[in-house]
Structures are given as C-alpha cells and as structure tokens.
Design a protein around this motif. Structure first.
Motif, PDB file in Angstrom:
ATOM      1  N   ARG A  25       0.759  -1.306   0.370  1.00 24.22           N
ATOM      2  CA  ARG A  25       0.047  -0.109  -0.315  1.00 24.22           C
ATOM      3  C   ARG A  25       1.173   1.112   0.225  1.00 24.22           C
ATOM      4  O   ARG A  25       0.562   2.392  -0.848  1.00 24.22           O
ATOM      5  CB  ARG A  25      -0.919  -0.149   0.629  1.00 24.22           C
ATOM      6  CG  ARG A  25      -2.294   1.265   1.376  1.00 24.22           C
ATOM      7  CD  ARG A  25      -2.937   1.158   2.636  1.00 24.22           C
ATOM      8  NE  ARG A  25      -3.649   2.102   2.710  1.00 24.22           N
ATOM      9  CZ  ARG A  25      -3.312   3.358   3.375  1.00 24.22           C
ATOM     10  NH1 ARG A  25      -2.154   3.574   4.713  1.00 24.22           N
ATOM     11  NH2 ARG A  25      -4.583   4.369   3.289  1.00 24.22           N
ATOM     12  N   THR A  26       1.973   0.869   0.943  1.00 33.04           N
ATOM     13  CA  THR A  26       2.759   2.689   0.859  1.00 33.04           C
ATOM     14  C   THR A  26       3.910   2.731  -0.528  1.00 33.04           C
ATOM     15  O   THR A  26       3.323   4.031  -1.160  1.00 33.04           O
ATOM     16  CB  THR A  26       3.927   2.745   2.073  1.00 33.04           C
ATOM     17  OG1 THR A  26       3.305   1.497   2.819  1.00 33.04           O
ATOM     18  CG2 THR A  26       4.863   3.269   2.025  1.00 33.04           C
ATOM     19  N   ARG A  29       1.381   4.557  -2.599  1.00 32.11           N
ATOM     20  CA  ARG A  29       0.799   4.968  -2.368  1.00 32.11           C
ATOM     21  C   ARG A  29       1.690   6.357  -3.280  1.00 32.11           C
ATOM     22  O   ARG A  29       1.550   7.299  -3.784  1.00 32.11           O
ATOM     23  CB  ARG A  29       0.385   5.496  -1.312  1.00 32.11           C
ATOM     24  CG  ARG A  29      -0.881   4.868  -0.618  1.00 32.11           C
ATOM     25  CD  ARG A  29      -1.055   4.926   0.383  1.00 32.11           C
ATOM     26  NE  ARG A  29      -1.477   6.795   0.894  1.00 32.11           N
ATOM     27  CZ  ARG A  29      -1.124   6.685   1.307  1.00 32.11           C
ATOM     28  NH1 ARG A  29      -0.722   6.033   2.706  1.00 32.11           N
ATOM     29  NH2 ARG A  29      -1.319   8.369   2.294  1.00 32.11           N
ATOM     30  N   GLU A  34       0.471   9.926  -4.891  1.00 35.27           N
ATOM     31  CA  GLU A  34      -0.474  10.253  -3.495  1.00 35.27           C
ATOM     32  C   GLU A  34       0.209  10.705  -2.342  1.00 35.27           C
ATOM     33  O   GLU A  34      -0.380  11.016  -1.391  1.00 35.27           O
ATOM     34  CB  GLU A  34      -1.704   8.810  -3.102  1.00 35.27           C
ATOM     35  CG  GLU A  34      -2.508   9.112  -1.736  1.00 35.27           C
ATOM     36  CD  GLU A  34      -3.237   7.455  -1.955  1.00 35.27           C
ATOM     37  OE1 GLU A  34      -3.985   7.971  -1.066  1.00 35.27           O
ATOM     38  OE2 GLU A  34      -3.805   6.549  -2.579  1.00 35.27           O
ATOM     39  N   LEU A  35       1.355   9.355  -1.852  1.00 30.91           N
ATOM     40  CA  LEU A  35       1.713  10.219  -0.563  1.00 30.91           C
ATOM     41  C   LEU A  35       3.322  10.981  -0.611  1.00 30.91           C
ATOM     42  O   LEU A  35       3.960   9.988  -1.189  1.00 30.91           O
ATOM     43  CB  LEU A  35       2.569   8.713  -0.093  1.00 30.91           C
ATOM     44  CG  LEU A  35       3.032   8.647   1.086  1.00 30.91           C
ATOM     45  CD1 LEU A  35       2.400   9.728   2.133  1.00 30.91           C
ATOM     46  CD2 LEU A  35       3.364   6.976   1.805  1.00 30.91           C
TER      47      LEU A  35
END
Length: 94
Positions: A25-26, A29, A34-35
């Motif tokens: 997920r990280t 992202r 997104e991150l």
C-alpha cells in the motif's frame, strides 16, 4: 517522486510485493503520487531494497521533499530504455 521511484523499482526488477520492509500500500501510494512526504526511515528501507548507488538516495529524498534536483533531466531518464533515452537526447538537441 512517483515516476522516479517506480522506474528504479522496475530497474531493480522488483515487484511492489518484493520490497522487504515496506507495505504494498505504501509503495503504491508513493508511485501514484498520493503519498508525497514519506518517512525518512521508509526512504532508507526503499533505497536499501533497491540497491541504489551512493547519489540516488539523496535524489529520492529531494524528490520526496518536492525540491528540484539539479540533474532533473538526467533523473527523468532513470529506468528509461537506452533506445528511448537516445531518442530523447536527439530531440533535445534539435
């Protein structure tokens, strides 16, 4: 940072799942943009997992902070196939 990190991961021939110590997920992202400001410990893990050379972790940190890198044109070519890079260089010289 997203395109840069994705190109380095692909250059290392790793999937998102194969990056030890980081959640899929990280990584997803980061690569999607997104991150925008990952933790420094995560950046270190990422750099180690990819086997980045001495200068590349600093480039990744600068990209994560949003700072422009002095070699932005070169960084943009990271992970690009040689034939594509040669074509881009020829176009830039015109």
């Amino acid at each position: 940072m997203g395109a840069l990190s994705r190109s380095w991961r692909e250059r290392a021939l790793l999937t998102q799942e194969e990056l030890v110590g980081l959640s899929v997920r990280t990584v997803r992202r980061w690569e999607s943009g997104e991150l925008r400001q990952p933790q420094s410990a995560s950046l270190r893990l990422y750099a180690e997992a990819l086997g980045l050379d001495a200068a590349e972790p600093a480039t990744l940190t600068q990209a994560a902070s949003g700072a422009a890198h002095p070699d932005a044109r070169v960084v943009a070519l990271a992970g690009t196939r040689i034939t594509d890079a040669a074509l881009l260089v020829r176009r830039a010289r015109r």
